[in-house]
Design an enzyme around this catalytic site. Sequence first.
Site, PDB file in Angstrom:
ATOM      1  N   GLU A 290     -57.710   6.788  28.928  1.00  0.00           N
ATOM      2  CA  GLU A 290     -58.606   5.951  30.027  1.00  0.00           C
ATOM      3  C   GLU A 290     -57.720   5.425  30.093  1.00  0.00           C
ATOM      4  O   GLU A 290     -58.753   4.054  30.576  1.00  0.00           O
ATOM      5  CB  GLU A 290     -59.747   5.325  27.666  1.00  0.00           C
ATOM      6  CG  GLU A 290     -60.755   5.194  28.443  1.00  0.00           C
ATOM      7  CD  GLU A 290     -61.153   5.604  26.772  1.00  0.00           C
ATOM      8  OE1 GLU A 290     -60.823   5.323  25.723  1.00  0.00           O
ATOM      9  OE2 GLU A 290     -62.956   5.696  26.887  1.00  0.00           O
ATOM     10  N   HIS A 311     -48.046  31.327  23.914  1.00  0.00           N
ATOM     11  CA  HIS A 311     -48.853  32.570  24.524  1.00  0.00           C
ATOM     12  C   HIS A 311     -49.850  33.363  25.012  1.00  0.00           C
ATOM     13  O   HIS A 311     -51.107  34.045  25.397  1.00  0.00           O
ATOM     14  CB  HIS A 311     -48.866  33.892  23.142  1.00  0.00           C
ATOM     15  CG  HIS A 311     -47.087  33.600  22.444  1.00  0.00           C
ATOM     16  ND1 HIS A 311     -46.574  35.286  22.463  1.00  0.00           N
ATOM     17  CD2 HIS A 311     -46.582  33.245  21.621  1.00  0.00           C
ATOM     18  CE1 HIS A 311     -45.430  35.657  21.569  1.00  0.00           C
ATOM     19  NE2 HIS A 311     -45.331  33.915  21.168  1.00  0.00           N
ATOM     20  N   LYS A 425     -73.411   7.936  30.337  1.00  0.00           N
ATOM     21  CA  LYS A 425     -74.419   6.990  29.993  1.00  0.00           C
ATOM     22  C   LYS A 425     -75.439   6.770  30.415  1.00  0.00           C
ATOM     23  O   LYS A 425     -76.718   7.206  30.115  1.00  0.00           O
ATOM     24  CB  LYS A 425     -73.910   5.645  29.073  1.00  0.00           C
ATOM     25  CG  LYS A 425     -72.567   6.196  28.184  1.00  0.00           C
ATOM     26  CD  LYS A 425     -72.029   5.003  26.791  1.00  0.00           C
ATOM     27  CE  LYS A 425     -70.947   4.956  26.380  1.00  0.00           C
ATOM     28  NZ  LYS A 425     -69.959   4.021  26.078  1.00  0.00           N
TER      29      LYS A 425
HETATM   30  O1  PA5 Z   1     -61.151   3.177  23.711  1.00  0.00           O
HETATM   31  C1  PA5 Z   1     -62.637   2.998  24.129  1.00  0.00           C
HETATM   32  O2  PA5 Z   1     -62.294   2.219  23.540  1.00  0.00           O
HETATM   33  C2  PA5 Z   1     -63.403   3.736  23.812  1.00  0.00           C
HETATM   34  O3  PA5 Z   1     -62.995   5.528  23.953  1.00  0.00           O
HETATM   35  C3  PA5 Z   1     -64.262   3.798  22.639  1.00  0.00           C
HETATM   36  O4  PA5 Z   1     -63.663   3.975  21.140  1.00  0.00           O
HETATM   37  C4  PA5 Z   1     -65.829   4.656  22.625  1.00  0.00           C
HETATM   38  O5  PA5 Z   1     -66.338   4.679  22.959  1.00  0.00           O
HETATM   39  C5  PA5 Z   1     -66.180   4.516  21.021  1.00  0.00           C
HETATM   40  O6  PA5 Z   1     -67.302   2.854  21.343  1.00  0.00           O
HETATM   41  P1  PA5 Z   1     -67.441   2.275  20.191  1.00  0.00           P
HETATM   42  O7  PA5 Z   1     -66.268   2.006  18.740  1.00  0.00           O
HETATM   43  O8  PA5 Z   1     -67.836   1.016  20.574  1.00  0.00           O
HETATM   44  O9  PA5 Z   1     -68.781   3.223  19.461  1.00  0.00           O
END
Ligand code: PA5
Length: 448
Positions: A290, A311, A425
Site C-alpha cells: 500500500e 511443496h 469503494k
Molecule cells: O493503511 C491504511 O490506511 C488502510 O489500510 C486502513 O488501515 C484501512 O483501509 C482501514 O481504514 P480505517 O481504519 O479508516 O477503517
Amino acid sequence: MNKAIKLDVSKTLGFISQNDINAQAALAKKCNETLHNGTGKGNDFLGWLNLPSSITAEQLKDIQQTADTLRAKCEVVVLVGIGGSYLGSKAVIDSLSNYFDWLQKDRKNPVIVYAGNNIGEDYLVELLEYLNGKSFGIINISKSGTTTEPALSFRILKGALEKAVGKEEAKSRIVAITDAARGALFTLATNEGYKKYVIPDNVGGRFSVLTPVGLLPIAIAGIDIQQLVAGAADMEKHTTPEVPFEQNLAEQYAVVRNELYKKGKKIEILANYHPKLHYIAEWWKQLYGESEGKEHKGIFNASVDFTADLHSMGQWIQEGERTIFETVLSIEKPNKSLQVPTDGENLDGLNFLAGKQVDFVNKMAELGTQLAHVDGGVPNIKISLPELNAYYIGQLLYFFEKACGISGYILGVNPFDQPGVEAYKKNMFALLGKPGFEKETEEIKKRI
Ligand code: PA5
C-alpha cells in the site's frame, strides 16, 4: 542495542554488487533525513517515526488497565477492523501466542477473533453462532470511522452484545479506537459513552500498530506491550540518519530491495519457517504494497510459509520466471525444545536424526532452500531474530516501517497515502445505491 535483529544481504551479491549498494548509501541517508526533517511527500503522516520513544508510561498503563478490564470480563474479544486497523495486532498476537491456546479450556487469555475484515455472510453468521452463550467484548477500530466492512460488522455485533448482556453492560465491554474528533465511529462512541482511544491524525492505518490500535488487542492477548515498545524504541534509535549506513539496517534493506528492483526483480517474497509468523507477512504485505504500489511502480509483495509452501510454490520459486527475490525471516533459537526420538524399527529411516533438535532439521531445510534458490537465480535477504519474543518483534515492526518510509522515498512515491484504495469503494457504493452516489450508479449500470 545489546542484542538485535540482523540483516544479511550477502546472498544478493552476484545479482547486485557491493558497489551498487554503496553507490546508493548517500541517497538512502538523504531519504532518511527527509523523513526526519519532514520535508518529503506525505509529511503530514510521519507521526509513527517517533511513536516508540514518545509513548509514555501513563499511556501504556492506561492501555493495560483497559486490557485487564476486558480480560476479566470476556472469554472472547472481537477485534473489528480492516487493513491497518487489524493486521498489526493479528501479526503480533499470532507470532507470540501459544498456537493452540485458543483450543484450551483452561487458557489464561481471552480468545481474540476478528471481524470487519471481510463481508462474508457465512463468516458473520458463524461468528455469531460461536459467540452465542459466551461472554464477549468488542474493540471497534477504524481511523476514518466510515469504512464499510467494520461499520457493517460492528452494527451486527453491537446488536448481539446488547441483546446478550443489555445496553449498559455492553457499553463497558466495547472500546472504540478512532480519529480524535471526526467520523461516524467517533460520534457513535461519544453518544454511547464507550471507552475511546485516539489514532493520531499523523499516523496512517498501516503504521499504527504501536498506537492503541495494536497495543490494546496485543495487551488483551496477554503479551508484554512494554517489551514490544522497548524493542521498537531501540530500533528507532538505531535507524536514525545519524547511524552510519553500514550499521543502519533500515537504510540497507531499503537500498538492496530497490537495487534488486532496478535489476528486474519485481516481486519480493517474504518467507518464514514458523507457522506463527504467517500474519507478520500479511502485515508486511500491506505495509509495503500500500505504501509503494503507485504511479505504476513498486515491488509486488508476496509471501510463503515454509516448509509447507516448498511443496507448492517452491517449484515456481526454484524454476519460474526470474523476476523474484526472497526475504527470509529466520528465528535463531526456538523457545521450546523437542528432540527427534529413536525408533526401534526405523521404518521411516529417520534414526540418523535421533537426538537432534527438531529446530536443527528446520534450520537445515532453511539453509538448503536458501542455497538452492540462490543457485536457481533468486537473490536472498535474511532477517534474523535471536528468538521469538515481544522485544524482538517490536524491533522488527519498527525496522520494517522505517525501511518502508526510506524505500518509498528512494522509489520516488508518497509512501503514506493510498489513493488507489478508493476505486473499488466508489464502484461498490454506486452498485449499492448509496445516497450521494446517484450519478455513479447511473454510469455504472451502463457497464454491467
Ligand atoms: O493503511 C491504511 O490506511 C488502510 O489500510 C486502513 O488501515 C484501512 O483501509 C482501514 O481504514 P480505517 O481504519 O479508516 O477503517
